[in-house]
Design a protein around this motif. Structure first.
Motif, PDB file in Angstrom:
ATOM      1  N   GLU A   1     104.747 -47.618  88.037  1.00 56.26           N
ATOM      2  CA  GLU A   1     103.952 -46.574  87.392  1.00 56.26           C
ATOM      3  C   GLU A   1     104.153 -45.241  88.106  1.00 56.26           C
ATOM      4  OE1 GLU A   1     101.701 -44.675  84.736  1.00 56.26           O
ATOM      5  OE2 GLU A   1     102.211 -46.800  84.584  1.00 56.26           O
ATOM      6  N   ARG A   2     104.392 -44.200  87.302  1.00 55.05           N
ATOM      7  CA  ARG A   2     104.682 -42.840  87.749  1.00 55.05           C
ATOM      8  C   ARG A   2     106.014 -42.737  88.491  1.00 55.05           C
ATOM      9  NH1 ARG A   2      99.071 -42.862  88.039  1.00 55.05           N
ATOM     10  NH2 ARG A   2      98.907 -43.354  90.242  1.00 55.05           N
ATOM     11  N   GLY A   3     106.798 -43.814  88.443  1.00 48.79           N
ATOM     12  CA  GLY A   3     108.139 -43.772  89.013  1.00 48.79           C
ATOM     13  C   GLY A   3     109.160 -43.448  87.937  1.00 48.79           C
ATOM     14  N   GLY A   4     110.423 -43.332  88.339  1.00 52.50           N
ATOM     15  CA  GLY A   4     111.456 -43.039  87.359  1.00 52.50           C
ATOM     16  C   GLY A   4     112.840 -43.004  87.976  1.00 52.50           C
ATOM     17  N   VAL A   5     113.830 -43.095  87.107  1.00 55.85           N
ATOM     18  CA  VAL A   5     115.242 -43.027  87.482  1.00 55.85           C
ATOM     19  C   VAL A   5     115.907 -42.014  86.571  1.00 55.85           C
ATOM     20  CG1 VAL A   5     117.421 -44.295  87.608  1.00 55.85           C
ATOM     21  CG2 VAL A   5     115.274 -45.445  88.209  1.00 55.85           C
ATOM     22  N   ASN A   6     116.763 -41.176  87.131  1.00 53.58           N
ATOM     23  CA  ASN A   6     117.520 -40.220  86.339  1.00 53.58           C
ATOM     24  C   ASN A   6     118.966 -40.676  86.223  1.00 53.58           C
ATOM     25  OD1 ASN A   6     115.383 -38.464  85.874  1.00 53.58           O
ATOM     26  ND2 ASN A   6     115.773 -37.274  87.719  1.00 53.58           N
ATOM     27  N   ALA A   7     119.435 -40.861  84.999  1.00 52.85           N
ATOM     28  CA  ALA A   7     120.821 -41.218  84.736  1.00 52.85           C
ATOM     29  C   ALA A   7     121.523 -40.011  84.114  1.00 52.85           C
ATOM     30  CB  ALA A   7     120.888 -42.417  83.793  1.00 52.85           C
ATOM     31  N   VAL A   8     122.713 -39.730  84.556  1.00 54.28           N
ATOM     32  CA  VAL A   8     123.447 -38.542  84.096  1.00 54.28           C
ATOM     33  C   VAL A   8     124.311 -38.916  82.895  1.00 54.28           C
ATOM     34  CG1 VAL A   8     125.135 -36.789  84.737  1.00 54.28           C
ATOM     35  CG2 VAL A   8     123.437 -37.573  86.411  1.00 54.28           C
ATOM     36  N   TRP A   9     124.272 -38.078  81.874  1.00 53.59           N
ATOM     37  CA  TRP A   9     125.093 -38.234  80.667  1.00 53.59           C
ATOM     38  C   TRP A   9     125.695 -36.867  80.336  1.00 53.59           C
ATOM     39  CZ3 TRP A   9     123.267 -37.759  75.061  1.00 53.59           C
ATOM     40  CH2 TRP A   9     124.284 -38.140  74.177  1.00 53.59           C
ATOM     41  N   GLY A  10     126.936 -36.649  80.764  1.00 51.43           N
ATOM     42  CA  GLY A  10     127.543 -35.336  80.583  1.00 51.43           C
ATOM     43  C   GLY A  10     126.756 -34.295  81.344  1.00 51.43           C
ATOM     44  N   ASP A  11     126.307 -33.241  80.640  1.00 51.17           N
ATOM     45  CA  ASP A  11     125.510 -32.214  81.308  1.00 51.17           C
ATOM     46  C   ASP A  11     124.013 -32.478  81.155  1.00 51.17           C
ATOM     47  OD1 ASP A  11     125.100 -31.615  78.654  1.00 51.17           O
ATOM     48  OD2 ASP A  11     125.578 -29.472  78.828  1.00 51.17           O
ATOM     49  N   ALA A  12     123.660 -33.631  80.599  1.00 48.99           N
ATOM     50  CA  ALA A  12     122.260 -33.991  80.403  1.00 48.99           C
ATOM     51  C   ALA A  12     121.820 -35.022  81.441  1.00 48.99           C
ATOM     52  CB  ALA A  12     122.040 -34.543  78.995  1.00 48.99           C
ATOM     53  N   VAL A  13     120.520 -35.133  81.606  1.00 47.88           N
ATOM     54  CA  VAL A  13     119.932 -36.167  82.446  1.00 47.88           C
ATOM     55  C   VAL A  13     119.010 -37.003  81.558  1.00 47.88           C
ATOM     56  CG1 VAL A  13     118.186 -36.568  84.225  1.00 47.88           C
ATOM     57  CG2 VAL A  13     120.088 -35.036  84.682  1.00 47.88           C
ATOM     58  N   ILE A  14     119.150 -38.322  81.645  1.00 49.20           N
ATOM     59  CA  ILE A  14     118.296 -39.219  80.888  1.00 49.20           C
ATOM     60  C   ILE A  14     117.257 -39.796  81.849  1.00 49.20           C
ATOM     61  CG2 ILE A  14     118.209 -41.171  79.311  1.00 49.20           C
ATOM     62  CD1 ILE A  14     119.963 -38.794  78.355  1.00 49.20           C
ATOM     63  N   GLU A  15     116.020 -39.357  81.721  1.00 47.74           N
ATOM     64  CA  GLU A  15     114.939 -39.844  82.577  1.00 47.74           C
ATOM     65  C   GLU A  15     114.426 -41.171  82.021  1.00 47.74           C
ATOM     66  OE1 GLU A  15     110.397 -38.606  83.963  1.00 47.74           O
ATOM     67  OE2 GLU A  15     111.393 -37.566  82.301  1.00 47.74           O
ATOM     68  N   VAL A  16     114.403 -42.181  82.879  1.00 48.53           N
ATOM     69  CA  VAL A  16     113.844 -43.487  82.527  1.00 48.53           C
ATOM     70  C   VAL A  16     112.617 -43.664  83.417  1.00 48.53           C
ATOM     71  CG1 VAL A  16     114.323 -45.948  82.255  1.00 48.53           C
ATOM     72  CG2 VAL A  16     116.201 -44.287  82.124  1.00 48.53           C
ATOM     73  N   ALA A  17     111.436 -43.809  82.820  1.00 48.38           N
ATOM     74  CA  ALA A  17     110.212 -43.744  83.616  1.00 48.38           C
ATOM     75  C   ALA A  17     109.141 -44.649  83.036  1.00 48.38           C
ATOM     76  CB  ALA A  17     109.717 -42.298  83.671  1.00 48.38           C
ATOM     77  N   LYS A  18     108.043 -44.767  83.796  1.00 46.87           N
ATOM     78  CA  LYS A  18     106.870 -45.493  83.312  1.00 46.87           C
ATOM     79  C   LYS A  18     105.664 -44.584  83.423  1.00 46.87           C
ATOM     80  CE  LYS A  18     106.371 -49.847  83.588  1.00 46.87           C
ATOM     81  NZ  LYS A  18     106.290 -51.245  84.087  1.00 46.87           N
ATOM     82  N   ARG A  19     104.953 -44.434  82.305  1.00 46.97           N
ATOM     83  CA  ARG A  19     103.765 -43.601  82.265  1.00 46.97           C
ATOM     84  C   ARG A  19     102.662 -44.332  81.509  1.00 46.97           C
ATOM     85  NH1 ARG A  19     106.636 -41.699  85.437  1.00 46.97           N
ATOM     86  NH2 ARG A  19     107.338 -39.546  85.693  1.00 46.97           N
ATOM     87  N   GLY A  20     101.507 -44.455  82.146  1.00 46.84           N
ATOM     88  CA  GLY A  20     100.389 -45.127  81.508  1.00 46.84           C
ATOM     89  C   GLY A  20     100.684 -46.563  81.142  1.00 46.84           C
TER      90      GLY A  20
END
Length: 274
Positions: free
Chosen positions: A92-111
């Motif tokens: 909870e309230r953690g996350g991982v950032n994965a890079v896709w080209g010039d974008a970042v895909i945030e994978v997280a848990k909220r609530g």
């Protein structure tokens, strides 16, 4: 103290605030900051594809999984991944950032829910950003309060900017202070640094000149005697003040202050502020 000394003190106070405000704006406008978020996707058992992220995403007892198609790639912790990749259970309230080209895909848990929140630098909300209006800093809004720790941290459930979502924080204590001779108090949550605190609040300016749902103020670690400075000139907007793609917490009921604190960041232009 002479008039010259007072003027010099005010000039230094204003300069320090301006440096702080510039730093806030820079972080907000980061290429992968909250203004770059293009979607808030809630994951389910069944794989789903989203228009602003590669792969098919799902979640379950073993955590978040993405299955990348032919020619799709993510970079996770510096390592390119293809095919199926398991992010595992995200706290909870953690996350991982994965890079896709010039974008970042945030994978997280909220609530308690796993989400995917892509961040694209060319998002119009970011590229059109012109800064956040704010009240001119005034020393009268910087006051010394006293922090009192609870015997045990109190689990405190608060609402969220997303309807139906809740956040639970372990509140370590409360801060008592005065404004214009009026005694006030705020329940505090843990801050980002060791011993630091965060207070979420609303006041009589909320929904008028400041964002209606919440305001935030970071506090340094209290001194040994419990004294702590509340500089409301540094009250900030949370990301939900700018975008509906945020899951920001709302203040606890007792943090709705019955006074107008005309200090800090105002309603963003993106929400009709000026």
């Amino acid at each position: 103290m002479t008039v010259q000394d007072t003027t010099a003190d005010l000039s230094a106070f204003t300069h320090d605030w301006q440096e702080w405000h510039t730093g806030q704006e820079t972080r907000l406008a980061d290429p992968h900051g909250f203004l770059a978020v293009t979607g808030l996707h809630w994951l389910a058992d069944e794989p789903q594809r989203f228009p602003d992220a590669p792969g098919a995403w799902s979640t379950g007892a073993d955590g978040v999984v993405v299955v990348l198609g032919d020619g799709e790639e993510l970079v996770v912790d510096g390592t390119p991944v293809h095919g199926e990749h398991r992010f595992g259970v995200i706290p909870e309230r953690g996350g991982v950032n994965a890079v896709w080209g010039d974008a970042v895909i945030e994978v997280a848990k909220r609530g308690g829910h796993d989400i995917v929140r892509p961040r694209h630098p060319d998002n119009p909300l970011r590229t059109a950003f012109t800064g956040t209006p704010a009240y001119a800093p005034q020393p009268r809004w910087s006051v010394t309060g006293r922090y009192t720790a609870f015997d045990e941290p109190r689990p405190t459930t608060v609402g969220a900017a997303v309807e139906g979502l809740e956040h639970v924080y372990d509140a370590p204590g409360r801060v008592e202070f005065e404004l214009d001779g009026r005694p006030l108090a705020l329940t505090a949550f843990p801050g980002h640094g060791p011993g630091s605190l965060l207070v979420l609040f609303t006041d009589a300016t909320s929904g008028v000149t400041t964002y209606a749902a919440n305001r935030a103020l970071s506090l340094g670690a209290p001194a040994a005697d419990g004294t702590v400075v509340l500089d409301f000139n540094r009250a900030t907007n949370l990301p939900c003040a700018y975008t509906d793609l945020a899951t920001c917490p709302l203040p606890p009921a007792e943090n709705r202050l019955p006074v107008a604190i005309e200090a800090g960041e105002k309603l963003p232009r993106e929400r009709g502020g000026s």
